[in-house]
Design a protein around this motif. Structure first.
Motif, short mmCIF file in Angstrom:
data_model
loop_
_atom_site.label_atom_id
_atom_site.label_comp_id
_atom_site.label_asym_id
_atom_site.label_seq_id
_atom_site.Cartn_x
_atom_site.Cartn_y
_atom_site.Cartn_z
N GLN A 44 49.73 35.71 172.83
CA GLN A 44 48.76 36.20 171.86
C GLN A 44 47.71 35.13 171.56
OE1 GLN A 44 51.07 37.42 168.49
NE2 GLN A 44 52.19 38.99 169.63
N ASP A 45 46.52 35.61 171.18
CA ASP A 45 45.47 34.68 170.76
C ASP A 45 45.94 33.88 169.56
OD1 ASP A 45 43.82 35.66 172.71
OD2 ASP A 45 42.80 37.09 171.40
N GLY A 46 45.72 32.58 169.61
CA GLY A 46 46.14 31.71 168.52
C GLY A 46 47.63 31.44 168.51
N ALA A 47 48.33 31.76 169.61
CA ALA A 47 49.77 31.52 169.67
C ALA A 47 50.05 30.02 169.62
CB ALA A 47 50.36 32.10 170.95
N PRO A 48 51.15 29.61 169.02
CA PRO A 48 51.47 28.18 168.96
C PRO A 48 51.76 27.62 170.35
CG PRO A 48 53.33 29.51 168.20
CD PRO A 48 52.17 30.44 168.37
N SER A 49 51.49 26.34 170.51
CA SER A 49 51.73 25.69 171.81
C SER A 49 52.98 24.83 171.71
CB SER A 49 50.53 24.83 172.21
OG SER A 49 50.23 23.89 171.18
N GLY A 50 54.07 25.45 171.28
CA GLY A 50 55.32 24.73 171.07
C GLY A 50 56.26 24.85 172.24
N VAL A 51 57.56 24.72 171.95
CA VAL A 51 58.58 24.69 172.97
C VAL A 51 58.58 25.97 173.81
CG1 VAL A 51 61.07 24.61 173.38
CG2 VAL A 51 60.03 23.10 171.68
N ASP A 52 58.52 27.14 173.15
CA ASP A 52 58.54 28.40 173.89
C ASP A 52 57.36 28.47 174.86
OD1 ASP A 52 60.84 29.31 172.65
OD2 ASP A 52 59.75 30.45 171.12
N ALA A 53 56.18 28.08 174.39
CA ALA A 53 54.99 28.14 175.24
C ALA A 53 55.11 27.19 176.42
CB ALA A 53 53.75 27.83 174.42
N LEU A 54 55.66 26.01 176.19
CA LEU A 54 55.79 25.04 177.28
C LEU A 54 56.71 25.55 178.37
CD1 LEU A 54 56.01 21.71 175.25
CD2 LEU A 54 54.12 22.47 176.69
N PHE A 55 57.84 26.14 177.98
CA PHE A 55 58.72 26.73 178.98
C PHE A 55 58.09 27.95 179.63
CE2 PHE A 55 62.08 24.20 176.97
CZ PHE A 55 62.81 23.81 178.08
N GLY A 56 57.42 28.76 178.83
CA GLY A 56 56.79 29.97 179.36
C GLY A 56 55.76 29.68 180.43
N LYS A 57 55.04 28.58 180.29
CA LYS A 57 54.00 28.25 181.26
C LYS A 57 54.57 27.86 182.61
CE LYS A 57 50.67 26.68 177.78
NZ LYS A 57 50.00 25.50 177.16
N GLN A 58 55.86 27.58 182.69
CA GLN A 58 56.49 27.19 183.95
C GLN A 58 56.99 28.39 184.74
OE1 GLN A 58 56.38 23.96 185.02
NE2 GLN A 58 55.09 23.82 183.17
N TYR A 59 56.76 29.59 184.23
CA TYR A 59 57.32 30.79 184.85
C TYR A 59 56.99 30.90 186.33
CZ TYR A 59 57.79 35.68 186.17
OH TYR A 59 58.11 36.82 186.83
N ASP A 60 55.74 30.70 186.69
CA ASP A 60 55.34 30.97 188.07
C ASP A 60 54.81 29.73 188.79
OD1 ASP A 60 53.04 30.67 186.63
OD2 ASP A 60 52.12 32.56 187.25
N VAL A 61 55.18 28.54 188.32
CA VAL A 61 54.66 27.30 188.90
C VAL A 61 55.51 26.89 190.10
CG1 VAL A 61 54.20 24.86 188.49
CG2 VAL A 61 53.69 26.54 186.71
N GLY A 62 54.86 26.73 191.26
CA GLY A 62 55.52 26.14 192.41
C GLY A 62 56.30 27.09 193.30
N PHE A 63 56.07 28.41 193.16
CA PHE A 63 56.84 29.38 193.93
C PHE A 63 56.01 29.97 195.07
CE2 PHE A 63 58.97 29.48 189.79
CZ PHE A 63 60.27 29.26 190.19
N GLY A 64 56.69 30.21 196.20
CA GLY A 64 56.06 30.85 197.33
C GLY A 64 56.64 32.20 197.68
N ALA A 65 57.70 32.60 196.98
CA ALA A 65 58.32 33.91 197.22
C ALA A 65 59.25 34.22 196.06
CB ALA A 65 59.10 33.94 198.53
N GLU A 66 59.53 35.49 195.86
CA GLU A 66 60.46 35.94 194.82
C GLU A 66 61.44 36.94 195.41
OE1 GLU A 66 60.78 38.06 190.46
OE2 GLU A 66 59.36 36.47 190.89
N ILE A 67 62.66 36.92 194.88
CA ILE A 67 63.67 37.93 195.19
C ILE A 67 64.08 38.60 193.88
CG2 ILE A 67 65.97 38.37 196.11
CD1 ILE A 67 65.68 35.80 197.77
#
Length: 208
Positions: A44-67
């Motif tokens: 959401q707009d104005g969402a906090p940049s805390g622990v949840d956001a830091l982990f959330g940003k790693q969701y799709d980092v560094g992947f070349g395929a999904e199962i």
């Protein structure tokens, strides 16, 4: 060496990755959106940049395929609908080759944004071999649901899991931990608590 990872996978306090019954109207069964509210809050707009956001940003980092498992791709019975193209519209959020495990495979679907769905009726080991080849030097993500994650962990194929333990009790549904007794003997486990009440567990497979 590229890794096999699980990221941002949400479970309840009692270990369920989805409620029941799952359907087109209720993709996560009686759990509704409770397991994923922490993630939506970070978008959401104005969402906090805390622990949840830091982990959330790693969701799709560094992947070349999904199962993913069949129940992540669609509701029960989607195999009977030749027009079903997944929950995410024409531009799914994966942007990689994505392999759907199903006993009723169909022709591959090329979507917008770099996602192509491929449908495999094979073992987890063989599916991973196919995904690794497609991913090249990047990691492979095991996207869920809980039974699919469990199957890959049980087979000793997962290097790292990030689990978001959400402060709700479901009581029933699809259990992640079933059959994984003694997991702490093979994974190093760290926990980080967020103000939201979510506990982020990082499990890294021990090197033997």
């Amino acid at each position: 060496m590229p890794l096999v990872r699980v990221t941002n996978f949400a479970i309840s306090l009692d270990g369920y990755g989805a409620g029941e019954p799952q359907s087109l109207e209720a993709p996560f069964g009686h759990a509704g959106m409770k397991l994923h509210a922490w993630r939506f809050a970070t978008w959401q707009d104005g969402a906090p940049s805390g622990v949840d956001a830091l982990f959330g940003k790693q969701y799709d980092v560094g992947f070349g395929a999904e199962i993913m498992g069949a129940n992540k791709f669609g509701p029960p019975g989607w195999q009977d609908d030749p027009d079903w193209r997944g929950w995410w519209g024409e531009d799914p959020p994966f942007h990689t080759p994505t392999y759907v495990l199903t006993h009723r495979p169909r022709e591959s679907m090329e979507m917008e944004g770099g996602t192509t769905f491929h449908f495999l009726d094979t073992s987890v080991e063989q599916a991973l071999a196919v995904a690794r080849e497609a991913a090249g030097d990047l990691d492979v993500r095991i996207g869920g649901g809980a039974s699919t994650v469990r199957d890959f962990v049980r087979a000793g194929l997962v290097d790292h899991l990030h689990l978001a333990v959400v402060p709700v009790v479901l009581g029933r549904g699809t259990l992640l931990w079933e059959g994984l007794e003694g997991l702490e003997d093979t994974f190093h486990i760290e926990a980080v608590s967020a103000p939201s009440g979510v506990v982020h567990l990082s499990l890294s497979r021990m090197q033997g």
